[in-house]
Design a protein around this motif. Structure first.
Motif, short mmCIF file in Angstrom:
data_model
loop_
_atom_site.label_atom_id
_atom_site.label_comp_id
_atom_site.label_asym_id
_atom_site.label_seq_id
_atom_site.Cartn_x
_atom_site.Cartn_y
_atom_site.Cartn_z
N TRP A 52 5.97 -6.65 -30.90
CA TRP A 52 6.63 -5.89 -29.85
C TRP A 52 5.80 -5.91 -28.57
CZ3 TRP A 52 7.02 -0.72 -33.02
CH2 TRP A 52 7.91 -0.90 -34.10
N ASP A 81 10.53 -8.49 -31.39
CA ASP A 81 11.36 -8.02 -30.29
C ASP A 81 12.08 -9.20 -29.66
OD1 ASP A 81 11.63 -5.56 -28.23
OD2 ASP A 81 11.51 -7.45 -27.13
N ALA A 116 12.33 -14.63 -27.08
CA ALA A 116 12.77 -15.46 -25.96
C ALA A 116 11.58 -16.09 -25.24
CB ALA A 116 13.59 -14.62 -24.98
N GLN A 117 10.52 -15.34 -25.11
CA GLN A 117 9.30 -15.86 -24.50
C GLN A 117 8.74 -17.02 -25.32
OE1 GLN A 117 6.17 -12.97 -24.33
NE2 GLN A 117 4.81 -14.25 -23.10
N THR A 126 12.82 -9.91 -26.65
CA THR A 126 12.18 -10.44 -25.44
C THR A 126 10.98 -11.31 -25.78
OG1 THR A 126 10.77 -8.48 -25.19
CG2 THR A 126 12.92 -8.44 -24.09
N ASP A 170 3.61 -10.00 -25.97
CA ASP A 170 3.91 -10.84 -24.82
C ASP A 170 2.64 -11.22 -24.06
OD1 ASP A 170 3.71 -8.05 -24.24
OD2 ASP A 170 4.67 -8.35 -22.29
#
Length: 236
Positions: free
Chosen positions: A100, A132, A137-138, A134, A106
Motif C-alpha cells: 500500500w 493497492d 499500475a505503477q 495504484t 510506491d
C-alpha cells in the motif's frame, strides 16, 4: 461495547481511516465516522495501551485525550536464534507488509528503479497481501518502460512460515519505507536477524530502530535509494 463495559482496556493502533499517515483530514463520510468512533471509544476506555512513545503522543493528539495516561508496552518477537545464513542473495532487497502507499510501496518502487539502473544485480522481493491498485499500475508502468528492471521485482503475496523464512534468508537489505508506523515489527525482526535495515523516519521507526538502521526522509525515494546503495555489497 464502549457503553456496556464499565471498565475496559483499549489498545491504540494506527487509525483505520485513509489519510492519517499523510496528515490529511478525513475526506469521506466513512472516514469521518471512523475517526469519531475511535475518539468516542478511546474516551470511554478505562485504560489505554500502545506499543511506542511516539504513537502514544500521536494518538493523544488524534483522539483528543488531553492528559490521559497512555501505557506503553513495546512488542516482543520470538528469538530467531543464531541460525546460519545459507541462502543470502547478493543485492536482494526485502520488504514485508501490505503493498500500500501507506507502507511506502510506491516510494520503494521509485527508489528501486534508480538502484536497478545503477546496480544490475539488485532485485526486490515484496511480501504482503492486497496490493493497492495504484501500486500495481505503477509496477505495470515500470515493466512496460523497462522490462529488465520489471523482471527483478517480485510480488509474493502472503507466504507461509517456510516461504517467509526463505525470503529472510535471501535478503541482503530489508527496506521499510512506511509513511507511518506505530511500531514497526518488521524492523525489529530484521534487527534480531542481523540484516541491514533502511527505513523511513516516519512515526515510531526512529524510536524503535535507534542507530541500528539508516533513516530516509519519509516519501523521499532518492534518499531511500542512496541509503540502500550504501549497504549493498558492504560486508562490514
Amino acid at each position: 461495547l464502549a457503553w456496556r463495559l464499565p471498565e475496559f482496556w483499549l489498545r491504540l493502533h494506527t487509525p483505520l481511516w485513509q489519510g492519517f499517515a499523510s496528515g490529511a483530514t478525513p475526506a469521506t463520510r466513512r472516514d469521518a465516522w471512523i475517526r469519531q468512533l475511535d475518539r468516542f471509544t478511546a474516551r470511554r476506555a478505562a485504560h489505554l495501551v500502545t506499543h511506542s512513545r511516539t504513537h502514544a503522543e500521536a494518538m493523544r493528539a488524534e483522539l483528543r485525550l488531553g492528559t490521559r495516561p497512555v501505557h506503553v508496552v513495546p512488542h516482543g518477537i520470538p528469538d530467531p536464534g543464531r541460525t546460519p545464513v545459507t541462502g543470502r542473495v547478493p543485492g536482494r532487497l526485502l520488504t514485508i507488509g501490505p503493498v500500500w502507499p501507506q507502507k511506502g510501496a510506491d516510494v520503494l518502487l521509485e527508489a528501486f528503479v534508480v538502484l536497478a539502473r545503477q546496480h544490475p544485480h539488485v532485485s526486490l522481493s515484496m511480501v504482503g497481501a492486497t496490493p493497492d491498485p495504484t501500486v500495481l499500475a505503477q509496477l505495470d508502468r515500470i515493466r512496460a518502460t523497462d522490462a529488465t528492471v520489471g523482471r527483478r521485482i517480485v510480488l509474493h503475496g502472503r507466504l507461509d512460515e517456510t516461504g517467509l523464512e526463505q525470503e529472510w534468508q535471501a535478503a541482503e537489505v530489508v527496506v521499510l519505507p512506511s509513511r507511518y508506523e506505530s511500531f514497526g515489527l518488521v524492523a525489529v525482526e530484521a534487527m534480531a536477524r542481523g540484516i541491514p535495515l533502511v527505513t523511513s523516519d516516519a512515526g515510531a521507526l526512529p524510536e524503535v530502530t535507534g542507530e541500528a538502521a539508516l533513516h530516509a526522509a519519509t516519501g523521499d525515494s532518492a534518499e531511500l535509494a542512496r541509503h540502500v546503495a550504501e549497504l549493498i555489497g558492504d560486508r562490514a
